[in-house]
Design a protein around this motif. Structure first.
Motif, short mmCIF file in Angstrom:
data_model
loop_
_atom_site.label_atom_id
_atom_site.label_comp_id
_atom_site.label_asym_id
_atom_site.label_seq_id
_atom_site.Cartn_x
_atom_site.Cartn_y
_atom_site.Cartn_z
N ASP A 182 -5.43 5.24 14.73
CA ASP A 182 -6.24 4.19 14.11
C ASP A 182 -6.37 4.43 12.61
N VAL A 183 -6.69 5.67 12.23
CA VAL A 183 -6.87 5.99 10.81
C VAL A 183 -5.53 5.88 10.06
N ILE A 184 -4.46 6.44 10.63
CA ILE A 184 -3.16 6.42 9.95
C ILE A 184 -2.64 4.99 9.81
N ALA A 185 -2.75 4.18 10.87
CA ALA A 185 -2.26 2.80 10.81
C ALA A 185 -2.99 1.99 9.76
N ASN A 186 -4.27 2.29 9.55
CA ASN A 186 -5.07 1.51 8.61
C ASN A 186 -5.02 2.04 7.19
N THR A 187 -4.46 3.23 6.98
CA THR A 187 -4.47 3.80 5.63
C THR A 187 -3.08 4.10 5.10
N GLN A 188 -2.04 4.08 5.95
CA GLN A 188 -0.69 4.37 5.49
C GLN A 188 0.17 3.11 5.57
N ILE A 189 1.25 3.11 4.84
CA ILE A 189 2.19 1.99 4.89
C ILE A 189 3.60 2.53 5.15
N PRO A 190 4.43 1.78 5.88
CA PRO A 190 4.13 0.53 6.60
C PRO A 190 3.22 0.79 7.80
N SER A 191 2.57 -0.27 8.27
CA SER A 191 1.50 -0.07 9.25
C SER A 191 1.65 -0.85 10.55
#
Length: 437
Positions: A182-191
């Protein structure tokens, strides 16, 4: 959903998100370069997607798509517009078929023939029955993406769902994995891929009867919809870079105000395209955090290094391969030009010197922390207890200027002198807005 149709939906949702209900049907259609009839048809298709993927919407919320976007912005922890990726992934017949295959493989190990028989028995009456070759092709695809695994080495091959990881995790471990994704998907790109994995883990938690509140610990909201929408082309471009291939596309410059143009497939309604059909050897993809934009940088046979905003790309397809030696040469040329680029600028290099002022109150020095985190290759020199110097050599100042301006009174431009004068004039203009009436 066909590729062209997905391009249309991307631009449709981009305009809807940014403009809301500001345009009439006619204005919306003209801006997209489509007919009012096509506008109505596209809107119906999107509403059907929303209805399928957002079962909890009331009748009133489902009436207007723009109202749904506004309503769900604060009500959902899921990013808006991601439903388009879920809905466009497969054709309807493929979606039904793969669902039946995966459901059957959840509980037992089966061969291709057994799966074919079961699939034919359960397919809807109005859907064509698949042959065994089609089922084998589906199994090969599912095995390649890691959804299923082959359990024996001799024919006939038997398959089962690849659920070992989720099955072996305890409830606490599964929650920890969900929180991490959840944290990585919302803070890293591409997501987008991370969001799809997040959905899978959320379903696994639901199967274990873990309360939904356990997954709603964080909420992230986006101001830039391009971050999600433009990822539709990202993996095609990444694939072309990896395979050293050119790409073909239709480019609609964002400056011209035209967001989409349909393909001329009907000779009775053929018209001149509003965009430019072109090809390019892709070399790099860059994301601009300041404006939330993706950029494609590549080599053009006539103009050399070329930079394009990805929100103007449509109908992207892989083209011809190039020699490894040529690709390496073009990439080396680009890297030399981008050495001092803040984002994508390749113009002449300029030295910028700035004095930053630390916060007057005690506590965290958020000015220093932000400069250290975002200042890229610039150097920091201590000057006093209240100030520090920041110096950087950067290609032009157009891309770094908004970043410097965002520090307000905590930033003083020292060099170049002409940039210092520009800032002085801008602050004088701003001051004039606040003068007493």
């Amino acid at each position: 959903m066909a590729k062209e149709s997905f391009d249309k939906e991307i631009q449709f949702l981009r305009m809807l998100s940014l403009a809301g209900g500001a345009y009439s049907r006619q204005q919306f259609a003209e801006r997209l370069g489509i007919s009012v009839h096509t506008y109505d048809k596209t809107l119906r298709n999107l509403k059907e997607m929303v209805t399928v993927l957002q079962q909890d919407l009331t009748t009133e919320q489902g009436t207007e798509l723009s109202e749904w976007l506004r309503y769900n912005y604060y009500e959902s922890a899921d990013p808006l517009l991601l439903f388009l990726f879920r809905a466009k992934s497969l054709k309807e017949t493929e979606s039904i078929r793969l669902t039946l295959l995966l459901t059957a493989l959840q509980s037992e190990e089966l061969t291709a023939k057994e799966l074919h028989d079961g699939c034919c028995d359960q397919m809807p009456a109005d859907s064509p029955l698949p042959d065994e070759k089609t089922i084998r092709g589906d199994l090969k695809y599912l095995e390649e993406v890691g959804v299923i695994v082959r359990v024996n080495e001799k024919r006939p091959y038997r398959y089962k769902a690849a659920n070992e990881l989720l099955d072996q995790l305890t409830d606490d471990e599964l929650l920890d994995l969900f929180d991490y994704v959840d944290v990585i998907a919302n803070t890293q790109i591409p997501s987008v891929q991370g969001y799809l994995l997040r959905d899978t883990l959320k379903k696994a938690l639901r199967i274990r009867d873990i309360l939904p509140e356990a997954t709603e610990t964080h909420r992230y909201k986006y101001h830039y919809h391009s971050r999600i929408l433009d990822e539709a082309h990202l993996y095609t471009i990444f694939g072309a870079i990896k395979q050293r291939r050119t790409i073909k596309f239709l480019y609609l410059s964002p400056k011209k105000g035209m967001n989409y143009t349909s393909q001329n497939t009907n000779p009775l309604f053929e018209r001149e395209s509003a965009g430019i059909t072109d090809s390019l050897l892709p070399l790099r993809v860059v994301y601009d955090h300041q404006y939330g934009r993706w950029y494609l940088i590549g080599y053009h046979s006539r103009t050399g290094i070329k930079k394009l905003r990805m929100d103007g790309l449509t109908q992207v397809e892989e083209g011809e391969p190039v020699e490894e030696e040529e690709f390496a040469q073009r990439l080396q040329q680009l890297e030399a030009q981008l050495e001092y680029s803040w984002v994508t600028d390749t113009n002449r290099a300029v030295k910028v010197a700035v004095r930053f002022y630390n916060p007057s109150r005690s506590g965290a020095n958020f000015i220093r922390e932000r400069v250290e985190a975002q200042g890229q290759w610039g150097t920091i020199t201590e000057e006093s207890d209240t100030t520090f110097l920041y110096e950087i050599t950067v290609n032009e100042i157009f891309e770094i200027k908004p970043w410097l301006r965002s520090f307000g009174s905590s930033c003083e431009i020292l060099e170049p002198r002409w940039l210092r004068k520009q800032f002085m004039e801008e602050w004088k203009e701003i001051k004039s807005y606040y003068e007493s009436l």
